[in-house]
Design a protein around this motif. Structure first.
Motif, mmCIF file in Angstrom:
data_model
loop_
_atom_site.group_PDB
_atom_site.id
_atom_site.type_symbol
_atom_site.label_atom_id
_atom_site.label_comp_id
_atom_site.label_asym_id
_atom_site.label_seq_id
_atom_site.Cartn_x
_atom_site.Cartn_y
_atom_site.Cartn_z
ATOM 1 N N VAL A 10 0.851 -1.197 0.000
ATOM 2 C CA VAL A 10 0.000 0.000 0.000
ATOM 3 C C VAL A 10 0.885 1.244 0.000
ATOM 4 O O VAL A 10 1.723 1.430 0.880
ATOM 5 C CB VAL A 10 -0.972 0.001 1.211
ATOM 6 N N LEU A 11 0.696 2.074 -1.014
ATOM 7 C CA LEU A 11 1.527 3.280 -1.162
ATOM 8 C C LEU A 11 0.993 4.436 -0.319
ATOM 9 O O LEU A 11 -0.172 4.450 0.056
ATOM 10 C CB LEU A 11 1.548 3.741 -2.626
ATOM 11 N N VAL A 12 1.872 5.398 -0.068
ATOM 12 C CA VAL A 12 1.421 6.616 0.613
ATOM 13 C C VAL A 12 1.816 7.825 -0.238
ATOM 14 O O VAL A 12 2.952 7.934 -0.701
ATOM 15 C CB VAL A 12 1.977 6.712 2.052
ATOM 16 N N SER A 13 0.850 8.707 -0.474
ATOM 17 C CA SER A 13 1.119 9.916 -1.265
ATOM 18 C C SER A 13 1.115 11.133 -0.373
ATOM 19 O O SER A 13 0.269 11.264 0.516
ATOM 20 C CB SER A 13 0.054 10.134 -2.330
ATOM 21 N N VAL A 14 2.048 12.025 -0.634
ATOM 22 C CA VAL A 14 2.144 13.278 0.116
ATOM 23 C C VAL A 14 2.197 14.438 -0.877
ATOM 24 O O VAL A 14 2.881 14.356 -1.899
ATOM 25 C CB VAL A 14 3.401 13.281 1.023
ATOM 26 N N ASN A 15 1.451 15.492 -0.595
ATOM 27 C CA ASN A 15 1.464 16.679 -1.450
ATOM 28 C C ASN A 15 2.630 17.572 -1.081
ATOM 29 O O ASN A 15 2.839 17.884 0.094
ATOM 30 C CB ASN A 15 0.171 17.478 -1.271
ATOM 31 N N LEU A 16 3.383 17.988 -2.080
ATOM 32 C CA LEU A 16 4.426 18.980 -1.814
ATOM 33 C C LEU A 16 3.948 20.325 -2.339
ATOM 34 O O LEU A 16 3.250 20.403 -3.344
ATOM 35 C CB LEU A 16 5.733 18.595 -2.504
ATOM 36 N N SER A 17 4.328 21.368 -1.645
ATOM 37 C CA SER A 17 3.989 22.713 -2.102
ATOM 38 C C SER A 17 5.013 23.150 -3.151
ATOM 39 O O SER A 17 6.197 22.853 -3.023
ATOM 40 C CB SER A 17 4.009 23.650 -0.894
ATOM 41 N N PRO A 18 4.551 23.851 -4.188
ATOM 42 C CA PRO A 18 5.492 24.335 -5.212
ATOM 43 C C PRO A 18 6.645 25.124 -4.591
ATOM 44 O O PRO A 18 7.773 25.077 -5.081
ATOM 45 C CB PRO A 18 4.626 25.260 -6.075
ATOM 46 N N MET A 19 6.344 25.795 -3.496
ATOM 47 C CA MET A 19 7.374 26.596 -2.806
ATOM 48 C C MET A 19 8.563 25.767 -2.341
ATOM 49 O O MET A 19 9.676 26.255 -2.224
ATOM 50 C CB MET A 19 6.754 27.248 -1.584
ATOM 51 N N GLU A 20 8.298 24.487 -2.067
ATOM 52 C CA GLU A 20 9.371 23.628 -1.564
ATOM 53 C C GLU A 20 10.439 23.384 -2.621
ATOM 54 O O GLU A 20 11.539 22.969 -2.305
ATOM 55 C CB GLU A 20 8.794 22.309 -1.052
ATOM 56 N N PHE A 21 10.071 23.669 -3.874
ATOM 57 C CA PHE A 21 11.030 23.515 -4.962
ATOM 58 C C PHE A 21 11.831 24.789 -5.222
ATOM 59 O O PHE A 21 12.664 24.843 -6.101
ATOM 60 C CB PHE A 21 10.318 23.063 -6.238
ATOM 61 N N GLN A 22 11.536 25.805 -4.438
ATOM 62 C CA GLN A 22 12.319 27.030 -4.571
ATOM 63 C C GLN A 22 13.581 26.966 -3.730
ATOM 64 O O GLN A 22 14.424 27.849 -3.769
ATOM 65 C CB GLN A 22 11.473 28.255 -4.210
ATOM 66 N N ARG A 23 13.669 25.913 -2.935
ATOM 67 C CA ARG A 23 14.915 25.695 -2.199
ATOM 68 C C ARG A 23 15.547 24.425 -2.744
ATOM 69 O O ARG A 23 14.848 23.522 -3.170
ATOM 70 C CB ARG A 23 14.628 25.561 -0.702
ATOM 71 N N GLN B 86 10.087 3.259 -2.686
ATOM 72 C CA GLN B 86 9.109 3.053 -3.766
ATOM 73 C C GLN B 86 7.662 3.056 -3.269
ATOM 74 O O GLN B 86 6.733 3.059 -4.057
ATOM 75 C CB GLN B 86 9.428 1.790 -4.587
ATOM 76 N N ARG B 87 7.494 3.076 -1.934
ATOM 77 C CA ARG B 87 6.131 3.185 -1.393
ATOM 78 C C ARG B 87 5.707 4.638 -1.197
ATOM 79 O O ARG B 87 4.560 4.916 -0.875
ATOM 80 C CB ARG B 87 6.037 2.467 -0.039
ATOM 81 N N LEU B 88 6.657 5.538 -1.327
ATOM 82 C CA LEU B 88 6.353 6.958 -1.127
ATOM 83 C C LEU B 88 6.148 7.654 -2.469
ATOM 84 O O LEU B 88 6.994 7.569 -3.365
ATOM 85 C CB LEU B 88 7.489 7.646 -0.348
ATOM 86 N N GLU B 89 5.005 8.298 -2.594
ATOM 87 C CA GLU B 89 4.721 9.041 -3.814
ATOM 88 C C GLU B 89 4.566 10.520 -3.483
ATOM 89 O O GLU B 89 3.912 10.874 -2.503
ATOM 90 C CB GLU B 89 3.419 8.513 -4.428
ATOM 91 N N LEU B 90 5.194 11.360 -4.269
ATOM 92 C CA LEU B 90 5.104 12.796 -4.044
ATOM 93 C C LEU B 90 4.211 13.410 -5.113
ATOM 94 O O LEU B 90 4.420 13.175 -6.303
ATOM 95 C CB LEU B 90 6.504 13.420 -4.077
ATOM 96 N N GLU B 91 3.223 14.151 -4.675
ATOM 97 C CA GLU B 91 2.303 14.798 -5.618
ATOM 98 C C GLU B 91 2.703 16.256 -5.785
ATOM 99 O O GLU B 91 2.803 16.994 -4.812
ATOM 100 C CB GLU B 91 0.861 14.714 -5.100
#
Ligand code: C2E
Ligand code: MG
Ligand code: MG
Ligand code: MG
Length: 276
Positions: free
Chosen positions: A109-122, A141-146
């Motif tokens: 069973v996978l787990v997805s987490v939302n990242l904020s676009p701001m987190e890519f500014q660092r 491989q069980r962690l998915e980033l949205e």
């Protein structure tokens, strides 16, 4: 006379504006303490294989159990967290908590987490994810980033670099709210995504119009042509589910199939699923 009118206007607007600013500042101060006071909570919304309707994973969604305003939804505080820079601390907490929970579920069973676009500014986004993987011991491989398309709009080159670093860690990447931005096709081709989540707005229209069915069909075909896993978001009716299954969509998520539930409830759902 004009002066008094002006003053009246002033008096009319000022308290209301002040109130809003004060309320915002209060919320900001509250948020700084909320992490230490453990006021944030996660709920998990199941994601299903569209055809078999078996659970394939869950999306972690954050809530704030504010002491005086009851449960706040992310729309109320994520933007503020972004403005104040608290998003990094909050996101680290979400990631950690989500992975810890996933450890108590069945391995597949996978787990997805939302990242904020701001987190890519660092530049440290991949380091932060690596730290969470190491601290929790989750299989990457069980962690998915949205992430949403806006990540690529800011600085497309550095976004690509960071996404490649994330992929090197072994995590999955999916494009969230697909179809709401623009130039999606170009990004999809050159960025290392594993999946796309078709935005709820397209699914909502499926019952109503023929053209939306054609559009969803096109998105799914395009996703498959690029070897991506396609998920339909916001499935609220049996008809919508039927349609996306007919269109060969891989996965589905939405209130019709399962609402976001507490970590304990989700654990139970997963356990029952294994028994059956
Ligand atoms: P999202 O990532 O697109 O998440 C899906 C949202 O749609 C969730 O709202 C979910 O409850 C809602 N939803 C799911 N199925 C249905 C349905 O069938 N019908 C309807 N009407 N809604 C449905 P939520 O939890 O309020 O989250 C809103 C957004 O806040 C998320 O959109 C995501 O962008 C953001 N968010 C949530 N948690 C986090 C987080 O931990 N970090 C960050 N950076 N953003 C988060
Ligand atoms: Mg999402
Ligand atoms: Mg979404
Ligand atoms: Mg959305």
């Amino acid at each position: 006379e004009a002066k008094s009118k002006g003053r009246n206007l002033f008096q009319f607007y000022e308290p209301a504006m002040n109130e809003r600013i004060m309320e915002r500042r209060q919320l900001e101060m509250d948020m700084r303490q909320a992490l230490h006071r453990r006021e944030f909570r996660l709920v998990f919304q199941p994601r299903y294989n569209a055809t078999t309707q078996k659970i394939v994973g869950a999306e972690a969604l954050v809530r704030w159990l504010h002491p005086t305003r009851d449960l706040l939804s992310p729309a109320c505080f994520i933007p503020l967290a972004e403005e104040t820079g608290l998003i990094f601390e909050l996101s680290d907490w979400v990631l950690h908590e989500a992975c810890l929970n996933a450890l108590s579920w069945h391995d597949n069973v996978l787990v997805s987490v939302n990242l904020s676009p701001m987190e890519f500014q660092r530049n440290d986004v991949a380091d932060r994810i690596a730290a969470v993987i190491e601290r929790t011991g989750i299989a990457p491989q069980r962690l998915e980033l949205e992430i949403t398309e806006s990540v690529m709009l800011e600085d497309a080159t550095s976004a690509l670099t960071m996404m490649k670093k994330l992929k090197a860690l072994g995590v999955r990447l999916s494009m969230d709210d697909f179809g709401t931005g623009y130039s999606s096709l170009g990004y999809l081709r050159s960025y290392p995504f594993d999946g796309i989540k078709i935005d709820r707005s397209f699914i909502m229209d499926l019952d109503q119009t023929q053209s939306s069915e054609a559009l969803v069909n096109a998105i799914i075909s395009m996703g498959h042509a690029l070897a991506l896993t396609v998920t339909a978001e916001g499935i609220e009716t049996a008809e919508q589910l039927g349609k996306v299954v007919e269109l060969a969509c891989d996965q589905a998520q939405g209130f019709y199939l399962g609402r976001p539930v507490s970590p304990m409830q989700f654990r139970q759902v997963v356990e029952e699923m294994e028994l059956s």
